[in-house]
Design a protein around this motif. Structure first.
Motif, short mmCIF file in Angstrom:
data_model
loop_
_atom_site.label_atom_id
_atom_site.label_comp_id
_atom_site.label_asym_id
_atom_site.label_seq_id
_atom_site.Cartn_x
_atom_site.Cartn_y
_atom_site.Cartn_z
N VAL A 107 47.47 47.17 48.18
CA VAL A 107 47.44 48.63 48.03
C VAL A 107 47.40 49.01 46.55
O VAL A 107 46.59 49.85 46.13
CB VAL A 107 48.64 49.29 48.76
N ARG A 108 48.25 48.40 45.75
CA ARG A 108 48.28 48.71 44.31
C ARG A 108 46.95 48.36 43.64
O ARG A 108 46.53 49.02 42.69
CB ARG A 108 49.42 47.98 43.62
N ALA A 109 46.26 47.36 44.15
CA ALA A 109 44.96 46.97 43.59
C ALA A 109 43.82 47.85 44.10
O ALA A 109 42.67 47.68 43.69
CB ALA A 109 44.67 45.50 43.93
N GLY A 110 44.12 48.78 45.02
CA GLY A 110 43.08 49.66 45.58
C GLY A 110 42.24 48.99 46.64
O GLY A 110 41.17 49.49 46.99
N LEU A 111 42.70 47.85 47.17
CA LEU A 111 41.94 47.08 48.14
C LEU A 111 42.47 47.23 49.56
O LEU A 111 41.97 46.57 50.49
CB LEU A 111 41.90 45.61 47.73
N ALA A 112 43.46 48.06 49.75
CA ALA A 112 44.02 48.36 51.07
C ALA A 112 44.71 49.72 50.95
O ALA A 112 44.92 50.23 49.84
CB ALA A 112 45.01 47.29 51.52
N ARG A 113 45.04 50.29 52.10
CA ARG A 113 45.78 51.54 52.12
C ARG A 113 46.97 51.39 53.07
O ARG A 113 46.93 50.57 53.98
CB ARG A 113 44.89 52.70 52.52
#
Length: 116
Positions: A107-113
Motif C-alpha cells: 500500500v505504501r508503495a502505491g501497488l495495493a490499496r
C-alpha cells in the motif's frame, strides 16, 4: 485462546511462491493477503466478466505489485497469521517478514490499496 488454536492460526513459510500482488502459496496452501487489494494480472477472470466494474485491471501495475511482493518475501522466512478463509477457499492472513507487514508495504508503495 488455546495453544492448539494459536499454533493452527500462525505459521512460518520458508519458501513461498507469489501468484500475484495479493496472493501467495506456501506448499499447497493458497494464501490471500488480508485487507488489501492489488491490481489484477491479465489472466484474471475478474477483468473479463461483471466484476470488472470493481476490479483493478491495470495489468502493468499488477506485474509491478507481483514483482514487489516477490522481492519483499525473497530469501526470508515468511510469518503467516491466519484469519480465516475467503469465498474462494483461500486462507486469509496477514503476511510479514521480520515484523514488516507485506500488505502495508505494498500500500505504501502505491501497488495495493486497503480493502475491507
Amino acid at each position: 485462546m488455546s495453544l492448539l488454536f494459536l499454533a493452527a492460526a500462525t505459521a512460518l513459510c520458508a519458501a513461498p511462491s507469489v501468484h500475484d500482488g495479493d496472493t501467495i502459496r506456501c506448499g499447497a496452501e493458497r494464501i490471500r493477503i488480508a485487507n488489501i487489494d492489488a491490481p489484477e494480472l491479465p489472466d484474471s477472470p475478474k477483468c473479463k466478466d461483471a466484476r470488472r466494474s470493481y476490479a483493478w485491471c491495470d495489468y502493468e501495475q499488477g506485474y509491478k505489485a507481483r514483482d514487489a511482493l516477490q522481492a519483499f518475501l525473497s530469501g526470508h522466512t515468511v510469518h503467516i497469521a491466519r484469519l480465516g478463509t475467503d469465498r474462494y477457499g483461500r486462507t486469509l492472513a496477514r503476511i510479514s517478514v521480520n515484523g514488516r507487514d507485506a500488505g502495508g508495504y505494498l500500500v505504501r508503495a502505491g501497488l495495493a490499496r486497503w480493502w475491507n
